[in-house]
Scaffold this motif. Sequence first.
Motif, PDB file in Angstrom:
ATOM      1  N   ILE A  37       0.862  -1.464  -0.103  1.00 35.18           N
ATOM      2  CA  ILE A  37       0.313   0.331  -0.293  1.00 35.18           C
ATOM      3  C   ILE A  37       0.868   1.369   0.106  1.00 35.18           C
ATOM      4  N   GLU A  38       2.079   0.931   0.553  1.00 39.34           N
ATOM      5  CA  GLU A  38       2.944   2.223   0.826  1.00 39.34           C
ATOM      6  C   GLU A  38       3.333   2.492  -0.669  1.00 39.34           C
ATOM      7  N   GLN A  39       4.177   1.870  -1.686  1.00 43.46           N
ATOM      8  CA  GLN A  39       4.347   2.014  -2.651  1.00 43.46           C
ATOM      9  C   GLN A  39       2.782   2.512  -3.321  1.00 43.46           C
ATOM     10  N   ARG A  44       1.843   5.230  -7.464  1.00 37.91           N
ATOM     11  CA  ARG A  44       0.266   5.484  -8.697  1.00 37.91           C
ATOM     12  C   ARG A  44      -1.257   6.429  -8.240  1.00 37.91           C
ATOM     13  N   HIS A  45      -1.936   7.083  -9.268  1.00 35.77           N
ATOM     14  CA  HIS A  45      -2.989   7.420  -8.701  1.00 35.77           C
ATOM     15  C   HIS A  45      -3.168   6.834  -7.059  1.00 35.77           C
ATOM     16  N   ASN A  46      -3.718   7.940  -6.209  1.00 33.97           N
ATOM     17  CA  ASN A  46      -4.403   7.537  -5.920  1.00 33.97           C
ATOM     18  C   ASN A  46      -6.018   9.015  -5.772  1.00 33.97           C
ATOM     19  N   TRP A  60     -11.328   6.247   0.843  1.00 34.11           N
ATOM     20  CA  TRP A  60     -10.601   6.424  -0.673  1.00 34.11           C
ATOM     21  C   TRP A  60     -10.618   5.321  -1.437  1.00 34.11           C
ATOM     22  N   VAL A  61      -9.503   5.544  -2.861  1.00 33.87           N
ATOM     23  CA  VAL A  61      -9.084   4.561  -3.473  1.00 33.87           C
ATOM     24  C   VAL A  61      -7.828   4.454  -4.239  1.00 33.87           C
ATOM     25  N   LEU A  62      -7.481   3.960  -4.715  1.00 34.71           N
ATOM     26  CA  LEU A  62      -5.983   3.355  -5.128  1.00 34.71           C
ATOM     27  C   LEU A  62      -6.446   3.018  -6.800  1.00 34.71           C
ATOM     28  N   GLY A  70      -8.915   0.391  -7.484  1.00 37.46           N
ATOM     29  CA  GLY A  70      -9.435  -0.395  -6.481  1.00 37.46           C
ATOM     30  C   GLY A  70      -9.791   0.070  -4.920  1.00 37.46           C
ATOM     31  N   MET A  71      -9.673  -0.856  -4.361  1.00 38.60           N
ATOM     32  CA  MET A  71      -9.647  -0.713  -2.683  1.00 38.60           C
ATOM     33  C   MET A  71     -10.535   0.569  -2.263  1.00 38.60           C
ATOM     34  N   LEU A  72     -11.315   0.480  -3.230  1.00 39.43           N
ATOM     35  CA  LEU A  72     -11.899   1.320  -2.626  1.00 39.43           C
ATOM     36  C   LEU A  72     -12.965   0.869  -1.034  1.00 39.43           C
TER      37      LEU A  72
END
Length: 87
Positions: A37-39, A44-46, A60-62, A70-72
């Motif tokens: 997640i740190e990477q 990448r955009h978030n 949040w979303v990554l 993803g990861m919404l």
Amino acid sequence: MAQKFAGAYELSTLQQQDAALVDGLWTFRSPGSQAMIEQLIAERHNACVRSTSTGEPVAWVLEPEPGCAGMLHTVEGHRKKGLAKRE
């Protein structure tokens, strides 16, 4: 952001210090997932929505892969307010 949220929330991006929160609430948390997640935050955009009263991310979303959202996630207590709704 929708006018009805004016003052309560602000649109922002995730920062490295937010990675532990994101990881702690992620369904697929595993050894090494916080580093991933740190990477993602670094490379990448978030986007995230922060509470103006606390400064903490509440939604949040990554972008785990190029061009993929993803990861919404929306934190309990802030759901059903349209924070993750596409407009």
